[in-house]
Motif scaffolding. Sequence first.
Motif, PDB file in Angstrom:
ATOM      1  N   SER A   1     -19.325  -8.065   8.702  1.00 28.82           N
ATOM      2  CA  SER A   1     -19.254  -8.875   7.484  1.00 28.82           C
ATOM      3  C   SER A   1     -18.002  -9.393   7.153  1.00 28.82           C
ATOM      4  O   SER A   1     -17.804  -9.958   5.972  1.00 28.82           O
ATOM      5  CB  SER A   1     -19.691  -7.859   6.529  1.00 28.82           C
ATOM      6  OG  SER A   1     -18.931  -6.675   6.399  1.00 28.82           O
ATOM      7  N   GLY A   2     -17.081  -9.141   8.045  1.00 32.27           N
ATOM      8  CA  GLY A   2     -15.541 -10.051   7.550  1.00 32.27           C
ATOM      9  C   GLY A   2     -14.541  -9.106   8.456  1.00 32.27           C
ATOM     10  O   GLY A   2     -14.485  -9.214   9.664  1.00 32.27           O
ATOM     11  N   ALA A   3     -13.686  -8.288   7.755  1.00 33.30           N
ATOM     12  CA  ALA A   3     -12.852  -7.499   8.189  1.00 33.30           C
ATOM     13  C   ALA A   3     -12.220  -6.395   7.527  1.00 33.30           C
ATOM     14  O   ALA A   3     -12.711  -6.131   6.037  1.00 33.30           O
ATOM     15  CB  ALA A   3     -11.451  -8.599   8.523  1.00 33.30           C
ATOM     16  N   GLN A   4     -11.463  -5.538   8.289  1.00 34.35           N
ATOM     17  CA  GLN A   4     -10.924  -4.283   7.204  1.00 34.35           C
ATOM     18  C   GLN A   4      -9.392  -4.294   7.871  1.00 34.35           C
ATOM     19  O   GLN A   4      -8.995  -4.204   8.887  1.00 34.35           O
ATOM     20  CB  GLN A   4     -11.654  -3.214   7.597  1.00 34.35           C
ATOM     21  CG  GLN A   4     -13.023  -3.010   7.044  1.00 34.35           C
ATOM     22  CD  GLN A   4     -13.923  -1.912   7.368  1.00 34.35           C
ATOM     23  OE1 GLN A   4     -13.441  -1.176   8.308  1.00 34.35           O
ATOM     24  NE2 GLN A   4     -15.156  -1.618   6.792  1.00 34.35           N
ATOM     25  N   VAL A   5      -8.696  -3.709   6.964  1.00 36.22           N
ATOM     26  CA  VAL A   5      -7.316  -3.326   7.403  1.00 36.22           C
ATOM     27  C   VAL A   5      -7.077  -1.985   6.812  1.00 36.22           C
ATOM     28  O   VAL A   5      -7.111  -1.501   5.531  1.00 36.22           O
ATOM     29  CB  VAL A   5      -6.314  -4.369   6.782  1.00 36.22           C
ATOM     30  CG1 VAL A   5      -4.751  -3.862   7.069  1.00 36.22           C
ATOM     31  CG2 VAL A   5      -6.515  -5.621   7.199  1.00 36.22           C
ATOM     32  N   ALA A   6      -6.667  -0.790   7.512  1.00 36.50           N
ATOM     33  CA  ALA A   6      -6.619   0.568   7.132  1.00 36.50           C
ATOM     34  C   ALA A   6      -4.937   0.803   7.397  1.00 36.50           C
ATOM     35  O   ALA A   6      -4.483   0.329   8.315  1.00 36.50           O
ATOM     36  CB  ALA A   6      -7.685   1.263   7.948  1.00 36.50           C
ATOM     37  N   PHE A   7      -4.631   1.706   6.606  1.00 36.78           N
ATOM     38  CA  PHE A   7      -3.061   2.254   6.814  1.00 36.78           C
ATOM     39  C   PHE A   7      -3.357   3.518   5.700  1.00 36.78           C
ATOM     40  O   PHE A   7      -3.870   3.932   5.102  1.00 36.78           O
ATOM     41  CB  PHE A   7      -2.334   0.910   6.341  1.00 36.78           C
ATOM     42  CG  PHE A   7      -2.199   0.892   4.859  1.00 36.78           C
ATOM     43  CD1 PHE A   7      -1.243   1.284   3.767  1.00 36.78           C
ATOM     44  CD2 PHE A   7      -3.297  -0.168   4.488  1.00 36.78           C
ATOM     45  CE1 PHE A   7      -1.559   1.111   2.442  1.00 36.78           C
ATOM     46  CE2 PHE A   7      -3.279  -0.426   3.152  1.00 36.78           C
ATOM     47  CZ  PHE A   7      -2.336   0.231   2.156  1.00 36.78           C
ATOM     48  N   SER A   8      -1.937   4.330   6.158  1.00 41.32           N
ATOM     49  CA  SER A   8      -1.748   5.233   5.262  1.00 41.32           C
ATOM     50  C   SER A   8      -0.337   5.107   4.211  1.00 41.32           C
ATOM     51  O   SER A   8       0.699   4.418   5.048  1.00 41.32           O
ATOM     52  CB  SER A   8      -1.567   6.437   6.026  1.00 41.32           C
ATOM     53  OG  SER A   8      -2.922   6.926   6.591  1.00 41.32           O
ATOM     54  N   ARG A   9      -0.274   5.507   3.339  1.00 37.34           N
ATOM     55  CA  ARG A   9       0.882   5.462   2.640  1.00 37.34           C
ATOM     56  C   ARG A   9       0.981   6.664   1.315  1.00 37.34           C
ATOM     57  O   ARG A   9       0.028   6.929   0.712  1.00 37.34           O
ATOM     58  CB  ARG A   9       1.104   4.264   1.712  1.00 37.34           C
ATOM     59  CG  ARG A   9       2.561   3.859   1.030  1.00 37.34           C
ATOM     60  CD  ARG A   9       2.427   2.329   0.620  1.00 37.34           C
ATOM     61  NE  ARG A   9       2.638   1.667   1.638  1.00 37.34           N
ATOM     62  CZ  ARG A   9       2.441   0.162   1.453  1.00 37.34           C
ATOM     63  NH1 ARG A   9       2.644  -0.177   0.216  1.00 37.34           N
ATOM     64  NH2 ARG A   9       2.282  -0.606   2.406  1.00 37.34           N
ATOM     65  N   TYR A  10       2.185   7.210   1.241  1.00 41.52           N
ATOM     66  CA  TYR A  10       2.358   8.407   0.266  1.00 41.52           C
ATOM     67  C   TYR A  10       1.398   9.552   0.607  1.00 41.52           C
ATOM     68  O   TYR A  10       1.335  10.492  -0.191  1.00 41.52           O
ATOM     69  CB  TYR A  10       2.274   7.955  -1.088  1.00 41.52           C
ATOM     70  CG  TYR A  10       2.841   6.807  -1.600  1.00 41.52           C
ATOM     71  CD1 TYR A  10       4.257   6.841  -1.736  1.00 41.52           C
ATOM     72  CD2 TYR A  10       2.006   5.530  -2.078  1.00 41.52           C
ATOM     73  CE1 TYR A  10       4.849   5.704  -2.347  1.00 41.52           C
ATOM     74  CE2 TYR A  10       2.854   4.599  -2.370  1.00 41.52           C
ATOM     75  CZ  TYR A  10       4.371   4.664  -2.416  1.00 41.52           C
ATOM     76  OH  TYR A  10       4.865   3.297  -2.893  1.00 41.52           O
TER      77      TYR A  10
END
Length: 216
Positions: free
Chosen positions: A168-177
Motif C-alpha cells: 500500500s506504500g511504504a514504512q520507515v521504522a526506527f527507535s529514539r529515546y
Amino acid sequence: MISPRIVAIMAVAAFALSGCDRLKAPDTAPETVTPQAETPPAAPPAAEPDAAELTLRPEAVSKTATIDWEAARRDLAAIPSDERTEGSFQVQSGESGAPVPVLLPTGIVVPQGAESGVRFQPMSDGYFATYPGIDYDIVVNGTNEVIGARESGDGPGDTELNYIATMSGAQVAFSRYGADYLVEFECKHVEGDTADCIDEPTAVEITRKLVIAGTR
C-alpha cells in the motif's frame, strides 16, 4: 533220528531267515519334516522422546520500554515554541502527556480542505498522528511496547531508519529515546500490485525531519 548234517542245514537256514528279516526295508518311508521359515521378531516400539530433551521455543513477549525522558525534555526545550509542529491539534506535555515522546513531521503540506483530516490520538502505549496528502497519507506511530533484543536492555538508544516497501506504500521504522516509531505512507491510488506513490529517499527524508512536539 535226525542226522547231524540235517541239523546243521536247518541251523544255517534259520540264521539266514533271521538275517533277511533284519535287512528287509521298512514297509513305510520315514515321515519327511518340512522346515518352517522363522518369523522375524517384531521391531521394538519407537522410544518416546524424553520430555527433558524437548526444546521449547520461547514466546515473544512485549515489554514496556524504559524512556529517556530527560533527553526528550532537553531536545524539546531546544526548539522555539513557535517552531513546534503541533498543527491543528494540541499535544499535551507533563504527566498528562503521551507515554512516549511525541515526534511529528515538519514541512508537510496538507491539501486545502483536508485540514480536518489531521488527527492526533494518544494511546495507552503511545500515540498516532495522521496527515492527509495528495498522493499519500502519512501516519506516525509511537509506542513504548518493544519485542526482541531491546526488551532485555540491549541498548534502548537510537537506531537507524529502516525503510520497508509495502503493497500500500511504504514504512520507515526506527527507535529514539527508548521508544519505537513507525512512519507509514499510504498511497491514495495503487495500480496493479505495486504502490509507487513515494520512493525510498523521500520517505526517509520525511522521517529524518521528525521533530519532538511533546514529552513528559
